[in-house]
Write a protein that holds these residues in place. Sequence first.
Motif, PDB file in Angstrom:
ATOM      1  N   ARG A   1       0.902  -1.234  -0.038  1.00  0.00           N
ATOM      2  CA  ARG A   1      -0.062  -0.026  -0.010  1.00  0.00           C
ATOM      3  C   ARG A   1       0.870   1.039  -0.055  1.00  0.00           C
ATOM      4  NH1 ARG A   1      -4.481   2.736   4.223  1.00  0.00           N
ATOM      5  NH2 ARG A   1      -5.543   3.623   2.551  1.00  0.00           N
ATOM      6  N   VAL A   2       0.800   2.042  -1.006  1.00  0.00           N
ATOM      7  CA  VAL A   2       1.549   3.184  -1.025  1.00  0.00           C
ATOM      8  C   VAL A   2       0.700   4.174  -0.582  1.00  0.00           C
ATOM      9  CG1 VAL A   2       2.363   4.973  -2.679  1.00  0.00           C
ATOM     10  CG2 VAL A   2       2.647   2.465  -3.172  1.00  0.00           C
ATOM     11  N   MET A   3       1.283   5.236  -0.026  1.00  0.00           N
ATOM     12  CA  MET A   3       0.205   6.372   0.806  1.00  0.00           C
ATOM     13  C   MET A   3      -0.839   6.605   0.033  1.00  0.00           C
ATOM     14  SD  MET A   3       1.358   9.650   3.033  1.00  0.00           S
ATOM     15  CE  MET A   3       2.762   8.934   3.848  1.00  0.00           C
ATOM     16  N   GLY A   4      -2.013   6.604   0.552  1.00  0.00           N
ATOM     17  CA  GLY A   4      -3.115   7.329   0.075  1.00  0.00           C
ATOM     18  C   GLY A   4      -3.624   6.462  -1.135  1.00  0.00           C
ATOM     19  N   LYS A   5      -3.071   5.261  -1.563  1.00  0.00           N
ATOM     20  CA  LYS A   5      -3.726   4.399  -2.594  1.00  0.00           C
ATOM     21  C   LYS A   5      -4.201   3.087  -1.986  1.00  0.00           C
ATOM     22  CE  LYS A   5      -1.817   7.029  -5.732  1.00  0.00           C
ATOM     23  NZ  LYS A   5      -2.708   7.661  -6.977  1.00  0.00           N
ATOM     24  N   GLU A   6      -4.791   2.282  -2.963  1.00  0.00           N
ATOM     25  CA  GLU A   6      -5.398   1.168  -2.336  1.00  0.00           C
ATOM     26  C   GLU A   6      -3.930   0.063  -2.124  1.00  0.00           C
ATOM     27  OE1 GLU A   6      -5.327   2.426  -5.212  1.00  0.00           O
ATOM     28  OE2 GLU A   6      -5.222   0.907  -6.978  1.00  0.00           O
ATOM     29  N   ILE A   7      -4.490  -0.655  -1.487  1.00  0.00           N
ATOM     30  CA  ILE A   7      -3.766  -2.096  -1.305  1.00  0.00           C
ATOM     31  C   ILE A   7      -3.497  -2.974  -2.705  1.00  0.00           C
ATOM     32  CG2 ILE A   7      -3.209  -4.094   0.113  1.00  0.00           C
ATOM     33  CD1 ILE A   7      -5.017  -2.955   2.257  1.00  0.00           C
ATOM     34  N   LYS A   8      -2.179  -3.076  -3.010  1.00  0.00           N
ATOM     35  CA  LYS A   8      -2.214  -3.690  -4.447  1.00  0.00           C
ATOM     36  C   LYS A   8      -1.363  -5.105  -4.168  1.00  0.00           C
ATOM     37  CE  LYS A   8      -2.637  -0.272  -7.906  1.00  0.00           C
ATOM     38  NZ  LYS A   8      -2.156   0.337  -9.178  1.00  0.00           N
TER      39      LYS A   8
ATOM     40  N   ALA B   1      16.624   0.441  -3.603  1.00  0.00           N
ATOM     41  CA  ALA B   1      15.400   0.999  -3.708  1.00  0.00           C
ATOM     42  C   ALA B   1      15.331   2.387  -3.999  1.00  0.00           C
ATOM     43  CB  ALA B   1      15.204   1.069  -1.856  1.00  0.00           C
ATOM     44  N   GLU B   2      14.194   2.664  -4.356  1.00  0.00           N
ATOM     45  CA  GLU B   2      13.865   4.202  -4.943  1.00  0.00           C
ATOM     46  C   GLU B   2      12.539   4.688  -4.146  1.00  0.00           C
ATOM     47  OE1 GLU B   2      15.332   5.464  -7.397  1.00  0.00           O
ATOM     48  OE2 GLU B   2      16.353   3.924  -8.192  1.00  0.00           O
ATOM     49  N   LEU B   3      12.597   6.062  -4.320  1.00  0.00           N
ATOM     50  CA  LEU B   3      11.773   6.470  -3.303  1.00  0.00           C
ATOM     51  C   LEU B   3      10.337   6.405  -3.638  1.00  0.00           C
ATOM     52  CD1 LEU B   3      12.598  10.472  -4.162  1.00  0.00           C
ATOM     53  CD2 LEU B   3      13.589   8.912  -2.314  1.00  0.00           C
ATOM     54  N   GLU B   4       9.764   5.911  -4.683  1.00  0.00           N
ATOM     55  CA  GLU B   4       8.416   5.386  -5.013  1.00  0.00           C
ATOM     56  C   GLU B   4       8.083   4.032  -4.335  1.00  0.00           C
ATOM     57  OE1 GLU B   4      10.696   6.242  -7.441  1.00  0.00           O
ATOM     58  OE2 GLU B   4      10.618   4.604  -8.930  1.00  0.00           O
ATOM     59  N   ASP B   5       9.190   3.514  -3.686  1.00  0.00           N
ATOM     60  CA  ASP B   5       9.162   2.186  -3.171  1.00  0.00           C
ATOM     61  C   ASP B   5       8.486   2.415  -1.792  1.00  0.00           C
ATOM     62  OD1 ASP B   5      12.068   0.922  -4.582  1.00  0.00           O
ATOM     63  OD2 ASP B   5      10.101   0.936  -5.444  1.00  0.00           O
ATOM     64  N   SER B   6       8.454   3.461  -1.146  1.00  0.00           N
ATOM     65  CA  SER B   6       7.897   3.725   0.290  1.00  0.00           C
ATOM     66  C   SER B   6       6.501   3.157   0.190  1.00  0.00           C
ATOM     67  CB  SER B   6       8.114   5.150   0.531  1.00  0.00           C
ATOM     68  OG  SER B   6       9.319   5.399   0.596  1.00  0.00           O
ATOM     69  N   GLY B   7       6.004   2.876   1.429  1.00  0.00           N
ATOM     70  CA  GLY B   7       4.738   2.128   1.626  1.00  0.00           C
ATOM     71  C   GLY B   7       4.736   1.270   2.723  1.00  0.00           C
ATOM     72  N   VAL B   8       3.582   0.769   2.882  1.00  0.00           N
ATOM     73  CA  VAL B   8       3.493  -0.434   3.675  1.00  0.00           C
ATOM     74  C   VAL B   8       3.273  -1.929   3.092  1.00  0.00           C
ATOM     75  CG1 VAL B   8       1.962  -1.678   5.604  1.00  0.00           C
ATOM     76  CG2 VAL B   8       2.264   0.921   5.246  1.00  0.00           C
ATOM     77  N   TYR B   9       4.390  -2.802   3.322  1.00  0.00           N
ATOM     78  CA  TYR B   9       4.299  -4.031   2.647  1.00  0.00           C
ATOM     79  C   TYR B   9       3.529  -5.096   3.646  1.00  0.00           C
ATOM     80  CZ  TYR B   9       7.168  -1.886  -0.901  1.00  0.00           C
ATOM     81  OH  TYR B   9       7.911  -1.144  -1.831  1.00  0.00           O
ATOM     82  N   PHE B  10       2.532  -5.626   3.101  1.00  0.00           N
ATOM     83  CA  PHE B  10       1.911  -6.526   3.996  1.00  0.00           C
ATOM     84  C   PHE B  10       1.728  -7.980   3.150  1.00  0.00           C
ATOM     85  CE2 PHE B  10      -1.014  -4.189   6.302  1.00  0.00           C
ATOM     86  CZ  PHE B  10      -1.247  -2.918   5.640  1.00  0.00           C
ATOM     87  N   CYS B  11       1.832  -8.924   4.176  1.00  0.00           N
ATOM     88  CA  CYS B  11       1.937 -10.497   3.731  1.00  0.00           C
ATOM     89  C   CYS B  11       0.679 -10.941   4.136  1.00  0.00           C
ATOM     90  CB  CYS B  11       3.253 -10.803   4.325  1.00  0.00           C
ATOM     91  SG  CYS B  11       3.453 -12.787   4.246  1.00  0.00           S
ATOM     92  N   ALA B  12       0.272 -11.995   3.515  1.00  0.00           N
ATOM     93  CA  ALA B  12      -1.020 -12.644   3.811  1.00  0.00           C
ATOM     94  C   ALA B  12      -0.814 -14.130   3.638  1.00  0.00           C
ATOM     95  CB  ALA B  12      -2.097 -12.424   3.326  1.00  0.00           C
TER      96      ALA B  12
END
Lengths: 118, 116
Positions: free
Chosen positions: A37-44, A82-93
């Motif tokens: 999930r990138v900030m403000g976006k959906e979980i992809k 890593a690049e700046l646009e890789d920032s976000g929350v990484y979920f595992c399921a």
Amino acid sequence: EAGVTQFPSHSVIEKGQTVTLRCDPISGHDNLYWYRRVMGKEIKFLLHFVKESKQDESGMPNNRFLAERTGGTYSTLKVQPAELEDSGVYFCASSQDLTSGRVHNEQFFGPGTRLTVL
Amino acid sequence: AQSVTQPDIHITVSEGASLELRCNYSYGATPYLFWYVQSPGQGLQLLLKYFSGDTLVQGIKGFEAEFKRSQSSFNLRKPSVHWSDAAEYFCAVGRNYGGATNKLIFGTGTLLAVQP
């Protein structure tokens, strides 16, 4: 029974560095998924393992991302460089076997790893 | 393309008031539908799911959702909100894959605040 765990919970790195995220699924779950999930976006969706095999990696953004699941247990997701646009929350399921007739549809999620690339 | 829309980014309700969170989906076949909740510092927790049958599904924590095929909607409801319901809520759709689901497609989430 322990749930899905992820390590680290937070990671702050500089652009160009390498980071490795780890996910431990629920014991016995053959299916393991990575989402972001990138900030403000959906979980992809990023990719899906069945045991140690990549079932679907259509969501991986580019070749800077490498996911592995050696032995079909825990999984790692490496970002290099890593690049700046890789920032976000990484979920595992994880979820149980889809094919055996013991159909279990729920994906159990971990708390996520918050990655910040400066 | 498959997509999920949650039109409300933020919602604030008073404790004890009723709640409805909207979710619309675009999907080419019969979808599997889910609502997840994420509390601070926690993973995503499944509230409820719809696969087939009765279009009104009951979930945990007093939540329910109704599948309306004609409106491509799967709105989440709760008759009386508790302060502990403050969290972020995600609607998701999954493919009907031999009776189970594969990857999930999520909406952008709705952040719920509860006023005392």
